[in-house]
Design a protein around this motif. Structure first.
Motif, PDB file in Angstrom:
ATOM      1  N   ALA A 293     -42.928 124.590  21.227  1.00  0.00           N
ATOM      2  CA  ALA A 293     -43.656 125.815  21.724  1.00  0.00           C
ATOM      3  C   ALA A 293     -45.012 125.556  21.224  1.00  0.00           C
ATOM      4  CB  ALA A 293     -43.109 127.033  21.064  1.00  0.00           C
ATOM      5  N   ARG A 294     -45.182 124.943  19.901  1.00  0.00           N
ATOM      6  CA  ARG A 294     -46.661 124.893  19.176  1.00  0.00           C
ATOM      7  C   ARG A 294     -47.259 123.661  19.891  1.00  0.00           C
ATOM      8  NH1 ARG A 294     -46.521 126.287  12.913  1.00  0.00           N
ATOM      9  NH2 ARG A 294     -45.370 128.177  13.098  1.00  0.00           N
ATOM     10  N   LEU A 295     -46.612 122.327  20.332  1.00  0.00           N
ATOM     11  CA  LEU A 295     -46.978 121.458  20.950  1.00  0.00           C
ATOM     12  C   LEU A 295     -47.648 121.985  22.455  1.00  0.00           C
ATOM     13  CD1 LEU A 295     -44.594 118.503  20.009  1.00  0.00           C
ATOM     14  CD2 LEU A 295     -47.138 118.651  19.334  1.00  0.00           C
ATOM     15  N   ALA A 296     -47.002 122.684  22.974  1.00  0.00           N
ATOM     16  CA  ALA A 296     -47.418 122.995  24.388  1.00  0.00           C
ATOM     17  C   ALA A 296     -48.438 124.047  24.400  1.00  0.00           C
ATOM     18  CB  ALA A 296     -46.055 123.867  25.101  1.00  0.00           C
ATOM     19  N   GLY A 297     -48.289 124.893  23.336  1.00  0.00           N
ATOM     20  CA  GLY A 297     -49.767 125.547  22.963  1.00  0.00           C
ATOM     21  C   GLY A 297     -51.046 124.810  22.887  1.00  0.00           C
ATOM     22  N   TYR A 298     -50.939 123.772  22.014  1.00  0.00           N
ATOM     23  CA  TYR A 298     -51.734 122.663  21.587  1.00  0.00           C
ATOM     24  C   TYR A 298     -52.381 122.261  22.870  1.00  0.00           C
ATOM     25  CZ  TYR A 298     -54.048 118.959  19.142  1.00  0.00           C
ATOM     26  OH  TYR A 298     -55.344 118.265  18.781  1.00  0.00           O
ATOM     27  N   VAL A 299     -51.542 121.788  23.663  1.00  0.00           N
ATOM     28  CA  VAL A 299     -51.960 121.190  24.938  1.00  0.00           C
ATOM     29  C   VAL A 299     -52.767 122.107  25.784  1.00  0.00           C
ATOM     30  CG1 VAL A 299     -51.158 120.027  27.166  1.00  0.00           C
ATOM     31  CG2 VAL A 299     -50.092 119.378  24.866  1.00  0.00           C
ATOM     32  N   ASP A 301     -54.317 125.126  24.804  1.00  0.00           N
ATOM     33  CA  ASP A 301     -55.331 125.493  24.082  1.00  0.00           C
ATOM     34  C   ASP A 301     -56.743 124.659  24.346  1.00  0.00           C
ATOM     35  OD1 ASP A 301     -54.337 127.669  23.734  1.00  0.00           O
ATOM     36  OD2 ASP A 301     -53.659 127.383  21.484  1.00  0.00           O
ATOM     37  N   ASN A 302     -56.274 123.465  24.268  1.00  0.00           N
ATOM     38  CA  ASN A 302     -57.347 122.139  24.121  1.00  0.00           C
ATOM     39  C   ASN A 302     -57.591 121.640  25.625  1.00  0.00           C
ATOM     40  OD1 ASN A 302     -57.854 121.663  21.063  1.00  0.00           O
ATOM     41  ND2 ASN A 302     -55.887 122.082  21.257  1.00  0.00           N
ATOM     42  N   GLU A 303     -56.754 122.062  26.392  1.00  0.00           N
ATOM     43  CA  GLU A 303     -57.019 121.659  27.879  1.00  0.00           C
ATOM     44  C   GLU A 303     -56.968 120.060  27.995  1.00  0.00           C
ATOM     45  OE1 GLU A 303     -60.820 123.385  29.021  1.00  0.00           O
ATOM     46  OE2 GLU A 303     -59.909 125.411  29.278  1.00  0.00           O
ATOM     47  N   LEU A 304     -55.853 119.555  27.512  1.00  0.00           N
ATOM     48  CA  LEU A 304     -55.530 118.174  27.473  1.00  0.00           C
ATOM     49  C   LEU A 304     -55.307 117.888  28.685  1.00  0.00           C
ATOM     50  CD1 LEU A 304     -53.883 117.972  24.147  1.00  0.00           C
ATOM     51  CD2 LEU A 304     -56.354 117.797  24.268  1.00  0.00           C
ATOM     52  N   VAL A 305     -55.683 116.535  29.022  1.00  0.00           N
ATOM     53  CA  VAL A 305     -55.349 115.754  30.428  1.00  0.00           C
ATOM     54  C   VAL A 305     -55.410 114.271  30.122  1.00  0.00           C
ATOM     55  CG1 VAL A 305     -55.847 115.442  32.727  1.00  0.00           C
ATOM     56  CG2 VAL A 305     -56.257 117.620  31.863  1.00  0.00           C
ATOM     57  N   GLY A 306     -54.445 113.635  30.348  1.00  0.00           N
ATOM     58  CA  GLY A 306     -54.210 112.004  30.391  1.00  0.00           C
ATOM     59  C   GLY A 306     -53.910 111.551  28.946  1.00  0.00           C
ATOM     60  N   PRO A 307     -54.187 110.532  28.614  1.00  0.00           N
ATOM     61  CA  PRO A 307     -53.815 110.065  27.340  1.00  0.00           C
ATOM     62  C   PRO A 307     -54.269 110.634  26.199  1.00  0.00           C
ATOM     63  CG  PRO A 307     -55.077 108.261  28.233  1.00  0.00           C
ATOM     64  CD  PRO A 307     -54.921 109.462  29.419  1.00  0.00           C
ATOM     65  N   VAL A 308     -53.505 110.996  25.038  1.00  0.00           N
ATOM     66  CA  VAL A 308     -54.385 111.732  24.007  1.00  0.00           C
ATOM     67  C   VAL A 308     -53.510 111.363  22.725  1.00  0.00           C
ATOM     68  CG1 VAL A 308     -54.947 114.038  22.900  1.00  0.00           C
ATOM     69  CG2 VAL A 308     -54.781 113.803  25.429  1.00  0.00           C
ATOM     70  N   THR A 309     -54.372 111.112  21.420  1.00  0.00           N
ATOM     71  CA  THR A 309     -53.518 110.862  20.452  1.00  0.00           C
ATOM     72  C   THR A 309     -54.077 112.007  19.413  1.00  0.00           C
ATOM     73  OG1 THR A 309     -54.209 108.514  20.606  1.00  0.00           O
ATOM     74  CG2 THR A 309     -53.961 109.430  18.336  1.00  0.00           C
ATOM     75  N   ILE A 310     -52.924 112.444  18.576  1.00  0.00           N
ATOM     76  CA  ILE A 310     -53.143 113.570  17.696  1.00  0.00           C
ATOM     77  C   ILE A 310     -52.816 113.125  16.621  1.00  0.00           C
ATOM     78  CG2 ILE A 310     -52.150 115.829  17.285  1.00  0.00           C
ATOM     79  CD1 ILE A 310     -51.191 116.465  19.938  1.00  0.00           C
ATOM     80  N   THR A 311     -53.793 113.090  15.776  1.00  0.00           N
ATOM     81  CA  THR A 311     -53.480 112.440  14.379  1.00  0.00           C
ATOM     82  C   THR A 311     -52.628 113.306  13.417  1.00  0.00           C
ATOM     83  OG1 THR A 311     -55.482 113.586  13.391  1.00  0.00           O
ATOM     84  CG2 THR A 311     -56.102 111.639  14.570  1.00  0.00           C
ATOM     85  N   ARG A 312     -52.065 112.627  12.325  1.00  0.00           N
ATOM     86  CA  ARG A 312     -51.251 113.075  11.374  1.00  0.00           C
ATOM     87  C   ARG A 312     -52.063 114.430  10.802  1.00  0.00           C
ATOM     88  NH1 ARG A 312     -47.347 112.661   7.321  1.00  0.00           N
ATOM     89  NH2 ARG A 312     -48.103 113.246   5.138  1.00  0.00           N
ATOM     90  N   SER A 313     -53.269 114.559  10.411  1.00  0.00           N
ATOM     91  CA  SER A 313     -53.984 115.671   9.738  1.00  0.00           C
ATOM     92  C   SER A 313     -53.979 116.877  10.806  1.00  0.00           C
ATOM     93  CB  SER A 313     -55.234 115.309   9.628  1.00  0.00           C
ATOM     94  OG  SER A 313     -55.289 114.454   8.456  1.00  0.00           O
TER      95      SER A 313
END
Length: 323
Positions: A293-299, A301-313
Protein backbone atom coordinates in the motif's frame (compact mmCIF):
# COMPACT_ATOMS: atom_id res chain seq x y z
CA UNK A 1 37.27 7.33 30.26
CA UNK A 2 33.60 6.76 29.39
CA UNK A 3 31.90 3.75 27.86
CA UNK A 4 29.57 4.47 24.93
CA UNK A 5 26.73 2.00 24.41
CA UNK A 6 22.95 1.91 24.03
CA UNK A 7 22.47 3.77 27.34
CA UNK A 8 24.96 6.51 26.51
CA UNK A 9 25.03 6.65 22.73
CA UNK A 10 27.49 7.96 20.19
CA UNK A 11 24.89 10.50 19.10
CA UNK A 12 24.65 11.74 22.70
CA UNK A 13 28.39 12.47 22.60
CA UNK A 14 28.19 14.73 19.55
CA UNK A 15 24.67 16.21 19.61
CA UNK A 16 25.62 19.35 21.57
CA UNK A 17 29.01 20.06 20.01
CA UNK A 18 29.39 23.51 18.44
CA UNK A 19 32.16 25.63 16.90
CA UNK A 20 34.48 22.63 16.67
CA UNK A 21 36.52 20.65 14.14
CA UNK A 22 35.39 17.03 14.08
CA UNK A 23 37.34 14.30 12.29
CA UNK A 24 35.61 10.99 11.49
CA UNK A 25 37.17 7.90 9.95
CA UNK A 26 34.68 5.12 9.20
CA UNK A 27 34.26 2.07 7.02
CA UNK A 28 30.59 2.80 6.30
CA UNK A 29 28.44 5.92 6.23
CA UNK A 30 24.67 6.01 5.76
CA UNK A 31 21.57 7.68 7.25
CA UNK A 32 23.55 10.55 8.80
CA UNK A 33 22.50 13.57 6.71
CA UNK A 34 20.32 15.03 9.46
CA UNK A 35 23.11 14.64 12.03
CA UNK A 36 25.62 16.36 9.75
CA UNK A 37 23.21 19.18 8.96
CA UNK A 38 22.74 19.75 12.70
CA UNK A 39 26.51 19.87 13.26
CA UNK A 40 26.98 22.31 10.37
CA UNK A 41 24.16 24.50 11.73
CA UNK A 42 26.17 24.74 14.98
CA UNK A 43 29.20 26.01 13.07
CA UNK A 44 31.11 22.72 13.16
CA UNK A 45 33.56 21.72 10.48
CA UNK A 46 33.39 17.97 9.84
CA UNK A 47 36.11 16.02 8.06
CA UNK A 48 35.11 12.49 7.00
CA UNK A 49 37.19 9.69 5.52
CA UNK A 50 35.15 6.67 4.44
CA UNK A 51 36.16 3.30 3.03
CA UNK A 52 34.72 1.30 0.13
CA UNK A 53 34.83 -2.29 1.44
CA UNK A 54 32.20 -4.43 -0.34
CA UNK A 55 31.00 -1.25 -2.13
CA UNK A 56 28.65 -0.72 0.81
CA UNK A 57 28.27 3.05 0.60
CA UNK A 58 25.65 4.36 -1.82
CA UNK A 59 27.15 6.79 -4.39
CA UNK A 60 24.09 9.04 -4.09
CA UNK A 61 24.49 9.26 -0.32
CA UNK A 62 28.18 10.10 -0.64
CA UNK A 63 27.27 12.90 -3.06
CA UNK A 64 24.65 14.28 -0.67
CA UNK A 65 27.25 14.39 2.09
CA UNK A 66 29.98 15.84 -0.10
CA UNK A 67 27.99 18.89 -1.19
CA UNK A 68 27.06 19.94 2.36
CA UNK A 69 28.78 23.17 3.43
CA UNK A 70 31.27 22.62 6.19
CA UNK A 71 31.85 18.99 5.22
CA UNK A 72 35.23 17.84 3.93
CA UNK A 73 34.73 14.34 2.46
CA UNK A 74 37.47 11.98 1.32
CA UNK A 75 36.78 8.49 -0.01
CA UNK A 76 39.29 5.65 0.20
CA UNK A 77 38.73 3.86 -3.12
CA UNK A 78 41.02 0.92 -2.36
CA UNK A 79 37.98 -1.38 -1.92
CA UNK A 80 38.85 -4.37 0.29
CA UNK A 81 42.11 -2.70 1.32
CA UNK A 82 40.41 0.57 2.23
CA UNK A 83 40.17 1.99 5.74
CA UNK A 84 38.12 0.08 8.30
CA UNK A 85 38.63 2.35 11.29
CA UNK A 86 35.85 3.69 13.52
CA UNK A 87 37.52 6.78 14.94
CA UNK A 88 36.12 10.15 16.02
CA UNK A 89 38.30 13.10 17.04
CA UNK A 90 36.46 16.00 18.68
CA UNK A 91 38.29 19.22 19.47
CA UNK A 92 39.98 20.08 21.63
CA UNK A 93 41.30 16.64 22.67
CA UNK A 94 38.43 14.12 22.83
CA UNK A 95 38.87 10.71 21.22
CA UNK A 96 36.13 8.15 20.55
CA UNK A 97 37.16 4.73 19.27
CA UNK A 98 35.35 1.40 19.11
CA UNK A 99 33.06 -0.61 16.85
CA UNK A 100 30.36 1.88 15.65
CA UNK A 101 30.51 3.10 12.08
CA UNK A 102 29.21 6.56 11.25
CA UNK A 103 25.73 5.28 10.33
CA UNK A 104 22.23 5.74 11.69
CA UNK A 105 22.52 2.50 13.61
CA UNK A 106 26.08 3.22 14.70
CA UNK A 107 25.02 6.54 16.22
CA UNK A 108 22.56 4.65 18.43
CA UNK A 109 25.30 2.16 19.49
CA UNK A 110 22.46 -0.33 19.95
CA UNK A 111 24.72 -3.22 19.00
CA UNK A 112 28.12 -1.51 19.26
CA UNK A 113 30.43 -0.31 21.98
CA UNK A 114 33.12 2.35 22.15
CA UNK A 115 35.13 4.37 24.63
CA UNK A 116 35.52 8.12 24.90
CA UNK A 117 38.42 9.83 26.60
CA UNK A 118 40.26 13.14 26.61
CA UNK A 119 43.98 12.81 26.02
CA UNK A 120 46.08 15.36 24.17
CA UNK A 121 48.88 12.92 23.36
CA UNK A 122 46.55 10.32 21.86
CA UNK A 123 44.54 13.00 20.05
CA UNK A 124 47.68 14.31 18.35
CA UNK A 125 48.84 10.76 17.53
CA UNK A 126 45.54 9.87 15.85
CA UNK A 127 45.44 13.22 14.04
CA UNK A 128 48.89 12.48 12.58
CA UNK A 129 47.72 9.04 11.48
CA UNK A 130 44.75 10.63 9.72
CA UNK A 131 47.10 13.02 7.91
CA UNK A 132 49.13 10.03 6.72
CA UNK A 133 45.95 8.29 5.56
CA UNK A 134 44.93 11.37 3.55
CA UNK A 135 48.18 11.07 1.58
CA UNK A 136 47.60 7.39 0.72
CA UNK A 137 47.03 6.51 -2.93
CA UNK A 138 43.36 6.56 -3.98
CA UNK A 139 42.20 8.40 -0.86
CA UNK A 140 40.59 11.22 -2.79
CA UNK A 141 38.79 14.44 -1.98
CA UNK A 142 35.16 14.78 -3.05
CA UNK A 143 34.53 16.97 -6.10
CA UNK A 144 37.96 16.66 -7.72
CA UNK A 145 38.55 15.29 -11.23
CA UNK A 146 40.29 12.27 -9.70
CA UNK A 147 37.26 11.66 -7.51
CA UNK A 148 34.92 11.70 -10.51
CA UNK A 149 37.10 9.16 -12.33
CA UNK A 150 37.20 6.80 -9.35
CA UNK A 151 33.50 7.27 -8.62
CA UNK A 152 32.53 6.26 -12.16
CA UNK A 153 34.09 2.83 -11.61
CA UNK A 154 32.79 2.63 -8.03
CA UNK A 155 29.21 3.24 -9.22
CA UNK A 156 29.51 0.32 -11.65
CA UNK A 157 30.94 -1.93 -8.92
CA UNK A 158 28.24 -0.79 -6.49
CA UNK A 159 25.51 -1.82 -8.95
CA UNK A 160 27.09 -5.26 -9.37
CA UNK A 161 27.37 -5.73 -5.61
CA UNK A 162 23.74 -4.71 -5.07
CA UNK A 163 22.54 -7.08 -7.81
CA UNK A 164 24.43 -9.94 -6.17
CA UNK A 165 22.93 -8.93 -2.84
CA UNK A 166 19.39 -8.88 -4.22
CA UNK A 167 19.87 -12.27 -5.87
CA UNK A 168 21.19 -13.84 -2.68
CA UNK A 169 18.20 -12.54 -0.68
CA UNK A 170 15.68 -13.63 -3.31
CA UNK A 171 17.08 -17.15 -3.28
CA UNK A 172 16.65 -17.43 0.49
CA UNK A 173 13.78 -16.88 2.90
CA UNK A 174 11.55 -13.82 2.47
CA UNK A 175 11.94 -11.22 5.25
CA UNK A 176 9.53 -8.46 6.19
CA UNK A 177 10.32 -5.02 4.79
CA UNK A 178 11.46 -3.87 8.25
CA UNK A 179 13.83 -6.85 8.56
CA UNK A 180 15.12 -6.22 5.03
CA UNK A 181 15.86 -2.58 5.89
CA UNK A 182 17.44 -3.61 9.19
CA UNK A 183 20.33 -4.97 7.13
CA UNK A 184 22.34 -1.87 6.24
CA UNK A 185 23.84 -3.64 3.24
CA UNK A 186 20.49 -3.24 1.44
CA UNK A 187 21.03 0.23 0.06
CA UNK A 188 18.43 0.54 -2.71
CA UNK A 189 15.33 -0.91 -4.34
CA UNK A 190 14.93 -1.12 -8.12
CA UNK A 191 11.49 -0.34 -9.54
CA UNK A 192 10.00 -0.55 -12.99
CA UNK A 193 6.70 1.30 -13.44
CA UNK A 194 4.72 0.61 -16.61
CA UNK A 195 1.79 2.46 -18.18
CA UNK A 196 -0.23 0.17 -20.47
CA UNK A 197 -1.00 -3.50 -20.97
CA UNK A 198 0.70 -5.22 -23.90
CA UNK A 199 -1.06 -6.10 -27.13
CA UNK A 200 -0.86 -9.50 -28.83
CA UNK A 201 2.05 -8.58 -31.18
CA UNK A 202 4.25 -7.70 -28.17
CA UNK A 203 3.17 -10.87 -26.36
CA UNK A 204 4.04 -13.02 -29.36
CA UNK A 205 7.41 -11.35 -29.84
CA UNK A 206 8.23 -11.78 -26.15
CA UNK A 207 7.33 -15.50 -26.34
CA UNK A 208 9.60 -15.96 -29.36
CA UNK A 209 12.47 -14.15 -27.65
CA UNK A 210 11.98 -16.19 -24.48
CA UNK A 211 11.93 -19.52 -26.36
CA UNK A 212 15.14 -18.54 -28.11
CA UNK A 213 16.69 -17.39 -24.84
CA UNK A 214 15.66 -20.59 -23.07
CA UNK A 215 17.34 -22.74 -25.70
CA UNK A 216 20.50 -20.63 -25.62
CA UNK A 217 20.68 -21.04 -21.84
CA UNK A 218 19.84 -24.77 -22.02
CA UNK A 219 16.81 -24.26 -19.78
CA UNK A 220 14.26 -27.10 -19.42
CA UNK A 221 11.18 -26.93 -21.65
CA UNK A 222 8.70 -28.08 -19.02
CA UNK A 223 6.33 -25.16 -19.61
CA UNK A 224 4.28 -24.42 -22.72
CA UNK A 225 5.08 -20.72 -22.34
CA UNK A 226 8.51 -19.87 -20.90
CA UNK A 227 7.38 -16.43 -19.70
CA UNK A 228 6.25 -15.55 -16.20
CA UNK A 229 5.93 -11.86 -17.11
CA UNK A 230 7.56 -9.32 -19.37
CA UNK A 231 7.90 -5.54 -19.64
CA UNK A 232 8.86 -3.21 -22.45
CA UNK A 233 10.30 0.26 -22.82
CA UNK A 234 10.93 2.51 -25.80
CA UNK A 235 13.99 3.97 -24.10
CA UNK A 236 17.26 3.40 -25.92
CA UNK A 237 18.95 2.41 -22.68
CA UNK A 238 17.91 1.18 -19.27
CA UNK A 239 19.86 1.06 -16.01
CA UNK A 240 18.37 -2.39 -15.39
CA UNK A 241 20.54 -5.41 -16.11
CA UNK A 242 19.82 -9.05 -16.87
CA UNK A 243 19.50 -10.86 -13.55
CA UNK A 244 18.21 -7.81 -11.67
CA UNK A 245 15.40 -8.38 -9.19
CA UNK A 246 12.97 -5.53 -9.70
CA UNK A 247 9.70 -4.46 -8.08
CA UNK A 248 7.30 -3.84 -10.97
CA UNK A 249 3.86 -2.24 -11.05
CA UNK A 250 1.54 -0.07 -13.11
CA UNK A 251 1.52 3.74 -12.70
CA UNK A 252 -1.54 3.30 -10.48
CA UNK A 253 0.47 1.02 -8.17
CA UNK A 254 -1.59 -2.00 -9.26
CA UNK A 255 -0.18 -5.44 -10.21
CA UNK A 256 2.80 -4.90 -7.89
CA UNK A 257 5.23 -7.80 -7.52
CA UNK A 258 8.89 -8.72 -7.69
CA UNK A 259 10.34 -10.15 -10.91
CA UNK A 260 13.77 -11.39 -11.93
CA UNK A 261 14.71 -9.94 -15.33
CA UNK A 262 16.37 -13.01 -16.83
CA UNK A 263 16.45 -11.66 -20.38
CA UNK A 264 16.79 -8.07 -21.61
CA UNK A 265 16.86 -7.76 -25.38
CA UNK A 266 15.90 -5.33 -28.15
CA UNK A 267 12.99 -6.51 -30.30
CA UNK A 268 12.46 -6.02 -34.02
CA UNK A 269 9.83 -3.39 -33.21
CA UNK A 270 12.45 -1.19 -31.51
CA UNK A 271 11.19 -1.89 -27.98
CA UNK A 272 13.45 -3.19 -25.24
CA UNK A 273 11.99 -6.40 -23.79
CA UNK A 274 12.66 -7.37 -20.16
CA UNK A 275 11.52 -10.92 -19.48
CA UNK A 276 11.08 -12.99 -16.34
CA UNK A 277 11.43 -16.65 -17.35
CA UNK A 278 9.27 -19.30 -15.68
CA UNK A 279 12.24 -21.62 -15.42
CA UNK A 280 13.95 -19.29 -12.95
CA UNK A 281 13.03 -19.30 -9.26
CA UNK A 282 10.43 -16.65 -8.32
CA UNK A 283 12.21 -13.72 -6.70
CA UNK A 284 11.13 -11.95 -3.50
CA UNK A 285 13.32 -9.42 -1.70
CA UNK A 286 10.78 -8.93 1.08
CA UNK A 287 7.16 -9.70 1.89
CA UNK A 288 4.88 -7.25 0.08
CA UNK A 289 1.76 -7.83 2.17
CA UNK A 290 2.62 -5.03 4.63
CA UNK A 291 4.53 -2.85 2.17
CA UNK A 292 2.42 -2.79 -0.98
CA UNK A 293 0.00 0.00 0.00
CA UNK A 294 2.75 2.48 0.91
CA UNK A 295 4.84 1.61 -2.13
CA UNK A 296 1.82 2.01 -4.41
CA UNK A 297 1.11 5.39 -2.84
CA UNK A 298 4.73 6.42 -3.36
CA UNK A 299 4.51 5.49 -7.05
CA UNK A 300 1.31 7.49 -7.52
CA UNK A 301 2.33 10.53 -5.45
CA UNK A 302 5.62 10.89 -7.31
CA UNK A 303 4.09 10.06 -10.72
CA UNK A 304 6.80 7.51 -11.39
CA UNK A 305 7.23 5.96 -14.83
CA UNK A 306 9.92 3.62 -16.16
CA UNK A 307 13.00 2.46 -14.23
CA UNK A 308 13.39 4.11 -10.83
CA UNK A 309 15.77 3.59 -7.91
CA UNK A 310 14.56 4.21 -4.35
CA UNK A 311 17.44 4.63 -1.92
CA UNK A 312 17.58 3.13 1.56
CA UNK A 313 17.08 6.56 3.16
CA UNK A 314 13.95 7.16 1.09
CA UNK A 315 12.59 3.74 2.05
CA UNK A 316 13.23 4.36 5.74
CA UNK A 317 11.26 7.60 5.48
CA UNK A 318 8.46 5.91 3.52
CA UNK A 319 7.97 3.18 6.14
CA UNK A 320 8.68 5.45 9.14
CA UNK A 321 11.54 3.22 10.24
CA UNK A 322 14.31 4.70 12.35
CA UNK A 323 17.77 4.04 10.94
Amino acid sequence: MKVIDADSTLKDQIKDISNAHIRIVTAYVTDVLETLQELVSRNCRVEIIVGTIDCFNHPKHLAQIGVLPGIDLHVDFRRQNSVHWKLYLLEPFDVIIGSPNFTGRGLKTSRDIAVSFSDQTMFVEFKQRINVLLKAPRVIKFGTAAYQREMAQYEADFEIEQRHRRSAIADGSTPSVSDWLADERNQELKLYVWEDHHQEPEKQRAREMAVKGRKAAAMPESEKSPIREFFTTSQKRTPLKAGDIVLCCRTSGAYMDFFRLDLIERGGDGLLYMIDMKSSKPARLFNLSEAKARLAGYVQDNELVGPVTITRSELLDLFNISA
